[in-house]
Scaffold this motif. Structure first.
Motif, mmCIF file in Angstrom:
data_model
loop_
_atom_site.group_PDB
_atom_site.id
_atom_site.type_symbol
_atom_site.label_atom_id
_atom_site.label_comp_id
_atom_site.label_asym_id
_atom_site.label_seq_id
_atom_site.Cartn_x
_atom_site.Cartn_y
_atom_site.Cartn_z
ATOM 1 N N GLY A 89 0.796 -1.224 0.000
ATOM 2 C CA GLY A 89 0.000 0.000 0.000
ATOM 3 C C GLY A 89 0.824 1.267 0.000
ATOM 4 N N HIS A 90 0.987 1.887 -1.164
ATOM 5 C CA HIS A 90 1.707 3.146 -1.296
ATOM 6 C C HIS A 90 3.109 3.088 -0.673
ATOM 7 C CE1 HIS A 90 -2.427 4.554 -2.049
ATOM 8 N NE2 HIS A 90 -1.863 5.539 -2.713
ATOM 9 N N VAL A 91 3.784 1.944 -0.793
ATOM 10 C CA VAL A 91 5.119 1.814 -0.214
ATOM 11 C C VAL A 91 6.231 1.839 -1.256
ATOM 12 C CG1 VAL A 91 4.351 0.605 1.851
ATOM 13 C CG2 VAL A 91 4.929 -0.710 -0.174
ATOM 14 N N LEU A 92 5.938 1.446 -2.484
ATOM 15 C CA LEU A 92 6.996 1.411 -3.496
ATOM 16 C C LEU A 92 7.584 2.790 -3.799
ATOM 17 C CD1 LEU A 92 5.689 -1.399 -5.849
ATOM 18 C CD2 LEU A 92 7.866 -1.375 -4.616
ATOM 19 N N PRO A 93 6.821 3.891 -3.746
ATOM 20 C CA PRO A 93 7.452 5.192 -3.980
ATOM 21 C C PRO A 93 8.566 5.519 -2.994
ATOM 22 C CG PRO A 93 5.077 5.386 -4.157
ATOM 23 C CD PRO A 93 5.362 4.010 -3.623
ATOM 24 N N PRO A 99 13.641 -1.286 -8.132
ATOM 25 C CA PRO A 99 13.814 -2.571 -8.829
ATOM 26 C C PRO A 99 14.081 -3.736 -7.874
ATOM 27 C CG PRO A 99 14.960 -0.835 -10.002
ATOM 28 C CD PRO A 99 14.515 -0.241 -8.712
ATOM 29 N N ARG A 100 14.884 -3.490 -6.859
ATOM 30 C CA ARG A 100 15.159 -4.561 -5.891
ATOM 31 C C ARG A 100 13.901 -4.897 -5.102
ATOM 32 N NH1 ARG A 100 19.932 -4.576 -1.250
ATOM 33 N NH2 ARG A 100 19.354 -6.575 -0.300
ATOM 34 N N ALA A 101 13.126 -3.886 -4.726
ATOM 35 C CA ALA A 101 11.883 -4.132 -3.996
ATOM 36 C C ALA A 101 10.914 -4.948 -4.841
ATOM 37 C CB ALA A 101 11.248 -2.803 -3.596
ATOM 38 N N VAL A 102 10.790 -4.598 -6.119
ATOM 39 C CA VAL A 102 9.912 -5.353 -7.019
ATOM 40 C C VAL A 102 10.380 -6.798 -7.129
ATOM 41 C CG1 VAL A 102 9.162 -5.568 -9.420
ATOM 42 C CG2 VAL A 102 9.155 -3.320 -8.294
ATOM 43 N N SER A 103 11.700 -6.975 -7.237
ATOM 44 C CA SER A 103 12.257 -8.327 -7.332
ATOM 45 C C SER A 103 11.940 -9.151 -6.083
ATOM 46 C CB SER A 103 13.764 -8.245 -7.543
ATOM 47 O OG SER A 103 14.337 -9.530 -7.593
ATOM 48 N N GLU A 104 12.005 -8.530 -4.917
ATOM 49 C CA GLU A 104 11.692 -9.226 -3.676
ATOM 50 C C GLU A 104 10.218 -9.606 -3.606
ATOM 51 O OE1 GLU A 104 13.654 -10.014 -0.218
ATOM 52 O OE2 GLU A 104 14.156 -10.732 -2.231
ATOM 53 N N ASP A 120 -0.587 6.627 -6.209
ATOM 54 C CA ASP A 120 -1.319 7.812 -6.642
ATOM 55 C C ASP A 120 -1.002 8.118 -8.094
ATOM 56 O OD1 ASP A 120 -2.535 8.346 -4.170
ATOM 57 O OD2 ASP A 120 -0.750 9.402 -3.459
ATOM 58 N N SER A 121 -1.874 8.888 -8.713
ATOM 59 C CA SER A 121 -1.580 9.427 -10.027
ATOM 60 C C SER A 121 -0.566 10.561 -9.890
ATOM 61 C CB SER A 121 -2.853 9.966 -10.682
ATOM 62 O OG SER A 121 -2.548 10.740 -11.819
ATOM 63 N N SER A 155 6.626 10.517 -7.013
ATOM 64 C CA SER A 155 6.632 10.437 -8.474
ATOM 65 C C SER A 155 7.491 9.287 -8.980
ATOM 66 C CB SER A 155 7.115 11.758 -9.082
ATOM 67 O OG SER A 155 8.474 12.006 -8.762
ATOM 68 N N ARG A 156 8.232 8.627 -8.101
ATOM 69 C CA ARG A 156 9.092 7.514 -8.498
ATOM 70 C C ARG A 156 8.277 6.265 -8.848
ATOM 71 N NH1 ARG A 156 11.941 5.836 -4.165
ATOM 72 N NH2 ARG A 156 13.630 4.965 -5.418
ATOM 73 N N PHE A 157 7.065 6.166 -8.298
ATOM 74 C CA PHE A 157 6.191 5.028 -8.600
ATOM 75 C C PHE A 157 4.761 5.530 -8.568
ATOM 76 C CE2 PHE A 157 3.609 1.295 -7.811
ATOM 77 C CZ PHE A 157 4.198 0.330 -8.615
ATOM 78 N N THR A 158 4.146 5.653 -9.736
ATOM 79 C CA THR A 158 2.802 6.199 -9.857
ATOM 80 C C THR A 158 1.942 5.279 -10.714
ATOM 81 O OG1 THR A 158 3.303 7.451 -11.864
ATOM 82 C CG2 THR A 158 3.778 8.534 -9.753
ATOM 83 N N LEU A 159 0.671 5.648 -10.850
ATOM 84 C CA LEU A 159 -0.205 4.886 -11.739
ATOM 85 C C LEU A 159 0.286 4.949 -13.182
ATOM 86 C CD1 LEU A 159 -3.739 5.895 -10.385
ATOM 87 C CD2 LEU A 159 -2.448 3.797 -9.913
#
Length: 251
Positions: A89-93, A99-104, A120-121, A155-159
């Motif tokens: 929930g809104h943690v990837l930004p 990339p490492r977080a996505v891989s995990e 968020d947008s 803005s690093r990870f948005t819709l």
């Protein structure tokens, strides 16, 4: 039902969670998504709540009878393929290494499982930020206005760009959008939010609370004038907000 709870239930409605027997809630915070998972997944489902804050993990574990881990999203102390569903929930930004977080997240997701990554947008609540930038300009704080208008960490990870961040690790990624509004009953209600934090956006580091209070006092009259001009006839101030969820599925 509180708006926040409605948002969590809306996310879980995007997939069939009734048959999910293992779920991971990354960035559990106060445990609202964890609670929704407990309510909507299969009876007796194994649910694990993860957060960087030990207090959040302890409270969520106690309130909702789940397992808890204090860990970073970039380094989850979990075996591969353990979970049929992961919520982030809104943690990837805020991840130091997206990339490492996505891989995990992909590593601990079971084959055929789903990740629900809310975000968020890029334009969400932009009206409020524009008002803050204008208030800075009216107050003569042109440097703060420039910094406030610059892209933030969110803005690093948005819709809009989240699909690209997830598509290398997941078979499919779908974007689901939820349009809402921030409705303030009065200009004063908006100002309370503003002086409690938003007025500091773009400011240089403040050494003591007195500096923050002085900045709020300098900016709030300008924000008040801007908000009064934009308020509805009944006094409410409406700020559009676009958020949503990226639904990623593992092969």
């Amino acid at each position: 039902m509180p708006a926040a709870s409605a948002f969590y239930d809306w996310q879980l409605s995007l997939i069939d969670v009734r048959g999910v027997y293992s779920a991971l809630d990354v960035g559990c915070g106060e445990g609202r998504m964890t609670q929704a998972l407990r309510r909507r997944t299969a009876p007796g489902a194994w649910i694990v709540a993860v957060d960087l804050q030990p207090e959040a993990v302890a409270a969520t574990r106690t309130r909702h009878a789940v397992d808890g881990l204090c860990a970073s999203i970039e380094s989850l102390p979990l075996a591969p393929g353990q979970f049929e569903l992961i919520t982030a929930g809104h943690v990837l930004p805020s991840a130091a290494d997206i990339p490492r977080a996505v891989s995990e997240l992909r590593r601990v997701l079971a084959p055929g499982g789903a990740l629900l990554a809310s975000a968020d947008s890029e334009t969400s609540a932009q009206r409020l930020l524009d008002w803050h930038v204008e208030a800075c300009r009216r107050a003569g704080l042109t440097d703060q206005a420039r910094r406030a208008a610059a892209p933030s960490a969110r803005s690093r990870f948005t819709l809009e760009n989240g699909v690209e961040a997830l598509s290398g690790a997941f078979r499919t990624v779908d974007v689901q959008i939820r349009d809402e509004v921030l409705a303030f009953p009065s200009v004063d209600a908006l100002l309370r939010l503003y002086v409690n934090g938003l007025c500091l956006r773009g400011a240089r580091s403040l050494n003591d609370p007195g500096q923050a209070e002085a900045l709020a006092a300098r900016l709030s009259p300008h924000l008040r004038d801007i908000a009064i001009a934009a308020a509805a006839l009944d006094g409410r101030v409406i700020v559009p907000r676009r958020s949503g969820c990226l639904v990623a599925r593992a092969a």
